[in-house]
Design a protein around this motif. Sequence first.
Motif, PDB file in Angstrom:
ATOM      1  N   THR A   1       0.847  -1.183   0.000  1.00  0.00           N
ATOM      2  CA  THR A   1       0.000   0.000   0.000  1.00  0.00           C
ATOM      3  C   THR A   1       0.886   1.237   0.000  1.00  0.00           C
ATOM      4  OG1 THR A   1       0.034  -0.006   2.421  1.00  0.00           O
ATOM      5  CG2 THR A   1      -1.758  -1.204   1.371  1.00  0.00           C
ATOM      6  N   GLN A   2       0.320   2.428   0.370  1.00  0.00           N
ATOM      7  CA  GLN A   2       1.129   3.641   0.431  1.00  0.00           C
ATOM      8  C   GLN A   2       2.247   3.532   1.446  1.00  0.00           C
ATOM      9  OE1 GLN A   2      -2.284   3.899   1.040  1.00  0.00           O
ATOM     10  NE2 GLN A   2      -2.519   4.452   3.192  1.00  0.00           N
TER      11      GLN A   2
ATOM     12  N   THR B   1      -6.846   5.176   3.824  1.00  0.00           N
ATOM     13  CA  THR B   1      -5.955   6.313   4.039  1.00  0.00           C
ATOM     14  C   THR B   1      -5.681   6.412   5.536  1.00  0.00           C
ATOM     15  OG1 THR B   1      -7.806   7.846   4.342  1.00  0.00           O
ATOM     16  CG2 THR B   1      -6.976   7.550   2.084  1.00  0.00           C
ATOM     17  N   PRO B   2      -4.686   7.206   5.926  1.00  0.00           N
ATOM     18  CA  PRO B   2      -4.432   7.360   7.367  1.00  0.00           C
ATOM     19  C   PRO B   2      -5.659   7.848   8.132  1.00  0.00           C
ATOM     20  CG  PRO B   2      -2.589   8.199   6.100  1.00  0.00           C
ATOM     21  CD  PRO B   2      -3.649   7.872   5.108  1.00  0.00           C
ATOM     22  N   SER B   3      -6.395   8.806   7.588  1.00  0.00           N
ATOM     23  CA  SER B   3      -7.574   9.287   8.305  1.00  0.00           C
ATOM     24  C   SER B   3      -8.665   8.227   8.339  1.00  0.00           C
ATOM     25  CB  SER B   3      -8.114  10.563   7.655  1.00  0.00           C
ATOM     26  OG  SER B   3      -8.576  10.304   6.342  1.00  0.00           O
ATOM     27  N   GLY B   4      -8.746   7.411   7.277  1.00  0.00           N
ATOM     28  CA  GLY B   4      -9.746   6.351   7.244  1.00  0.00           C
ATOM     29  C   GLY B   4      -9.494   5.268   8.266  1.00  0.00           C
ATOM     30  N   LEU B   5      -8.248   5.179   8.727  1.00  0.00           N
ATOM     31  CA  LEU B   5      -7.882   4.139   9.690  1.00  0.00           C
ATOM     32  C   LEU B   5      -8.174   4.536  11.136  1.00  0.00           C
ATOM     33  CD1 LEU B   5      -4.491   2.854   8.267  1.00  0.00           C
ATOM     34  CD2 LEU B   5      -6.549   1.490   8.601  1.00  0.00           C
ATOM     35  N   GLU B   6      -8.723   5.721  11.359  1.00  0.00           N
ATOM     36  CA  GLU B   6      -8.882   6.199  12.727  1.00  0.00           C
ATOM     37  C   GLU B   6      -9.723   5.250  13.587  1.00  0.00           C
ATOM     38  OE1 GLU B   6     -10.040  10.178  13.243  1.00  0.00           O
ATOM     39  OE2 GLU B   6      -8.330  11.021  12.188  1.00  0.00           O
ATOM     40  N   ASP B   7     -10.876   4.817  13.080  1.00  0.00           N
ATOM     41  CA  ASP B   7     -11.708   3.905  13.866  1.00  0.00           C
ATOM     42  C   ASP B   7     -10.998   2.575  14.104  1.00  0.00           C
ATOM     43  OD1 ASP B   7     -13.754   5.688  14.151  1.00  0.00           O
ATOM     44  OD2 ASP B   7     -14.915   4.943  12.458  1.00  0.00           O
ATOM     45  N   TYR B   8     -10.273   2.128  13.097  1.00  0.00           N
ATOM     46  CA  TYR B   8      -9.511   0.881  13.197  1.00  0.00           C
ATOM     47  C   TYR B   8      -8.478   0.976  14.321  1.00  0.00           C
ATOM     48  CZ  TYR B   8      -6.812  -3.104  11.309  1.00  0.00           C
ATOM     49  OH  TYR B   8      -6.157  -4.292  11.127  1.00  0.00           O
TER      50      TYR B   8
ATOM     51  N   GLY C   1       2.286  15.514  13.061  1.00  0.00           N
ATOM     52  CA  GLY C   1       1.099  15.318  12.252  1.00  0.00           C
ATOM     53  C   GLY C   1       1.209  15.980  10.898  1.00  0.00           C
ATOM     54  N   ARG C   2       1.752  17.212  10.879  1.00  0.00           N
ATOM     55  CA  ARG C   2       1.905  17.922   9.598  1.00  0.00           C
ATOM     56  C   ARG C   2       2.890  17.204   8.693  1.00  0.00           C
ATOM     57  NH1 ARG C   2       1.739  22.319  13.226  1.00  0.00           N
ATOM     58  NH2 ARG C   2       4.008  22.515  13.190  1.00  0.00           N
ATOM     59  N   ALA C   3       3.961  16.675   9.272  1.00  0.00           N
ATOM     60  CA  ALA C   3       4.964  15.968   8.468  1.00  0.00           C
ATOM     61  C   ALA C   3       4.397  14.683   7.868  1.00  0.00           C
ATOM     62  CB  ALA C   3       6.190  15.651   9.325  1.00  0.00           C
ATOM     63  N   LYS C   4       3.637  13.943   8.656  1.00  0.00           N
ATOM     64  CA  LYS C   4       3.060  12.701   8.145  1.00  0.00           C
ATOM     65  C   LYS C   4       2.033  12.985   7.061  1.00  0.00           C
ATOM     66  CE  LYS C   4       2.272   9.219  10.810  1.00  0.00           C
ATOM     67  NZ  LYS C   4       1.827   8.305  11.885  1.00  0.00           N
ATOM     68  N   ASN C   5       1.217  14.020   7.273  1.00  0.00           N
ATOM     69  CA  ASN C   5       0.230  14.378   6.261  1.00  0.00           C
ATOM     70  C   ASN C   5       0.908  14.795   4.965  1.00  0.00           C
ATOM     71  OD1 ASN C   5      -1.597  16.666   4.917  1.00  0.00           O
ATOM     72  ND2 ASN C   5      -2.934  15.267   6.032  1.00  0.00           N
ATOM     73  N   ALA C   6       1.988  15.566   5.084  1.00  0.00           N
ATOM     74  CA  ALA C   6       2.718  16.012   3.896  1.00  0.00           C
ATOM     75  C   ALA C   6       3.348  14.834   3.166  1.00  0.00           C
ATOM     76  CB  ALA C   6       3.793  17.025   4.300  1.00  0.00           C
ATOM     77  N   LEU C   7       3.857  13.858   3.931  1.00  0.00           N
ATOM     78  CA  LEU C   7       4.464  12.681   3.308  1.00  0.00           C
ATOM     79  C   LEU C   7       3.433  11.900   2.500  1.00  0.00           C
ATOM     80  CD1 LEU C   7       6.735  10.673   2.848  1.00  0.00           C
ATOM     81  CD2 LEU C   7       6.177   9.630   5.059  1.00  0.00           C
ATOM     82  N   HIS C   8       2.258  11.693   3.072  1.00  0.00           N
ATOM     83  CA  HIS C   8       1.230  10.957   2.350  1.00  0.00           C
ATOM     84  C   HIS C   8       0.791  11.708   1.095  1.00  0.00           C
ATOM     85  CE1 HIS C   8       0.890   8.522   6.039  1.00  0.00           C
ATOM     86  NE2 HIS C   8       0.385   7.616   5.236  1.00  0.00           N
ATOM     87  N   ARG C   9       0.592  13.011   1.220  1.00  0.00           N
ATOM     88  CA  ARG C   9       0.207  13.796   0.046  1.00  0.00           C
ATOM     89  C   ARG C   9       1.271  13.707  -1.051  1.00  0.00           C
ATOM     90  NH1 ARG C   9      -3.491  17.937  -0.146  1.00  0.00           N
ATOM     91  NH2 ARG C   9      -5.010  17.976   1.557  1.00  0.00           N
ATOM     92  N   ARG C  10       2.528  13.751  -0.655  1.00  0.00           N
ATOM     93  CA  ARG C  10       3.616  13.676  -1.634  1.00  0.00           C
ATOM     94  C   ARG C  10       3.648  12.303  -2.308  1.00  0.00           C
ATOM     95  NH1 ARG C  10      10.020  14.240  -0.064  1.00  0.00           N
ATOM     96  NH2 ARG C  10      10.865  14.354  -2.184  1.00  0.00           N
ATOM     97  N   THR C  11       3.464  11.256  -1.531  1.00  0.00           N
ATOM     98  CA  THR C  11       3.462   9.909  -2.099  1.00  0.00           C
ATOM     99  C   THR C  11       2.314   9.742  -3.092  1.00  0.00           C
ATOM    100  OG1 THR C  11       4.494   8.976  -0.110  1.00  0.00           O
ATOM    101  CG2 THR C  11       3.328   7.444  -1.552  1.00  0.00           C
ATOM    102  N   TYR C  12       1.132  10.198  -2.695  1.00  0.00           N
ATOM    103  CA  TYR C  12      -0.025  10.097  -3.596  1.00  0.00           C
ATOM    104  C   TYR C  12       0.199  10.910  -4.865  1.00  0.00           C
ATOM    105  CZ  TYR C  12      -2.570   8.276   0.502  1.00  0.00           C
ATOM    106  OH  TYR C  12      -2.986   7.540   1.580  1.00  0.00           O
ATOM    107  N   ALA C  13       0.830  12.099  -4.726  1.00  0.00           N
ATOM    108  CA  ALA C  13       1.029  12.970  -5.883  1.00  0.00           C
ATOM    109  C   ALA C  13       2.024  12.383  -6.871  1.00  0.00           C
ATOM    110  CB  ALA C  13       1.498  14.356  -5.422  1.00  0.00           C
TER     111      ALA C  13
ATOM    112  N   VAL D   1      -9.628  11.824  -2.279  1.00  0.00           N
ATOM    113  CA  VAL D   1      -9.972  13.018  -3.050  1.00  0.00           C
ATOM    114  C   VAL D   1     -10.182  14.231  -2.146  1.00  0.00           C
ATOM    115  CG1 VAL D   1     -11.703  14.033  -4.592  1.00  0.00           C
ATOM    116  CG2 VAL D   1     -10.945  11.669  -4.947  1.00  0.00           C
ATOM    117  N   GLU D   2     -10.994  14.053  -1.092  1.00  0.00           N
ATOM    118  CA  GLU D   2     -11.402  15.190  -0.271  1.00  0.00           C
ATOM    119  C   GLU D   2     -10.365  15.584   0.781  1.00  0.00           C
ATOM    120  OE1 GLU D   2     -15.176  14.104   1.350  1.00  0.00           O
ATOM    121  OE2 GLU D   2     -16.099  13.819  -0.626  1.00  0.00           O
ATOM    122  N   GLU D   3      -9.593  14.622   1.282  1.00  0.00           N
ATOM    123  CA  GLU D   3      -8.667  14.919   2.373  1.00  0.00           C
ATOM    124  C   GLU D   3      -7.210  14.988   1.943  1.00  0.00           C
ATOM    125  OE1 GLU D   3      -9.973  13.035   6.296  1.00  0.00           O
ATOM    126  OE2 GLU D   3     -10.762  11.622   4.813  1.00  0.00           O
ATOM    127  N   TYR D   4      -6.876  14.354   0.812  1.00  0.00           N
ATOM    128  CA  TYR D   4      -5.471  14.308   0.398  1.00  0.00           C
ATOM    129  C   TYR D   4      -5.239  14.893  -0.995  1.00  0.00           C
ATOM    130  CZ  TYR D   4      -4.872  11.488   4.541  1.00  0.00           C
ATOM    131  OH  TYR D   4      -4.852  11.055   5.845  1.00  0.00           O
TER     132      TYR D   4
END
Length: 365
Positions: free
Chosen positions: A88-89, A111-118, A133-145, A162-165
Amino acid sequence: MSSSPPRIAFAIETTLGNAVFLENLQRALARRDDITPVWLPIDEHADDVWEQLPLVRSRLSVRGGLRTRSALNQAFAREPVRAAVVHTQRMAHLAHDFMRRVPSVISTDATPSGLEDYLRYYGLPTQHAGWVGRAKNALHRRTYAIAKGMLSFSEFTKRSLVEEYGVPDESVHVVWPSVDTSLWRPAPEKKPRDGVVRLLFVGGDLGRKGGKLLLRWARETRRKNWRLDLVTSTHFEAPPGVRVHVGVQPNSPELIGLAQAADLFVLPTMADMSSWAIAEAKAAGLAVVSTPAGGVGELVRDGVDGRIVPVGDYGALANTLDMLVQRPDTLEAMGLESRRMAEEHMDLDTTCSRMLAFIRQVTGV
């Protein structure tokens, strides 16, 4: 002279349901001659020299990322590949250099946010504040991009991408869990009407998959003439009417036989992203009771081929099961609808064709 089929690398982690994804994908691509798959299974948990590095134990799965990058680069060095699929990512975070050289697609069930309940179910932290948190979010966005496209196992995860990343809608292709419908199919002969309704549960983690709620129902229900087969990872003393099966392998004759003998598949999961077990049950012609956790609820049409009950709502689950075990005709009708949906939307070869068309489109191979 026709050109040879393009070589496409598939770097896929092999934990939990990902191993089923890999096995099914290998089964489907073995029947095709329009690409040459290069299989790179990634076991991020196997012990090796990376165990000696403290950093490897981090939540970002550095070990898995290192293995993925190494496997991709080694495969390319042996004979160049035209494209790659990384699942995965988490496995792709350290492979940016490769993905810039070779057009790549990332597949994921969450996605990381989708895993919150899990994560919350296991008592793990869900969000990191501040710079972490900002660094991890930026890393995921960069990987997806960097990826040319995304394969999502649910509409739930696609919305998050689409909506969060910020992933473009047209860059995400939804591919539901799919199975070989010639292997997973209803019993060749119609099940005898002996007055016993047979329930089936499949889940390694009994608690998270809702198996404990199902066992509570088995102990407390006043309904008669039912039997529950429970496939899980650990032996335990079961109440009357329940048979526990441990060590059953994916796609095995034993597992398929249990599904073909059943009337109703029950997965009251507490936290989940997608479910190959539901796809298998539907292909075998079973009505399904589950919850809307993650993208699981997308696989069941409430009142058509099964029932959806709220997450963790024992009363709703018990009432639903009490009702259904008294209505074998309803279960049979729902089972027919399940099989129809599986043939139309969960067939392995059909799904694989659509998936490959998307991969070739976005990577240009």
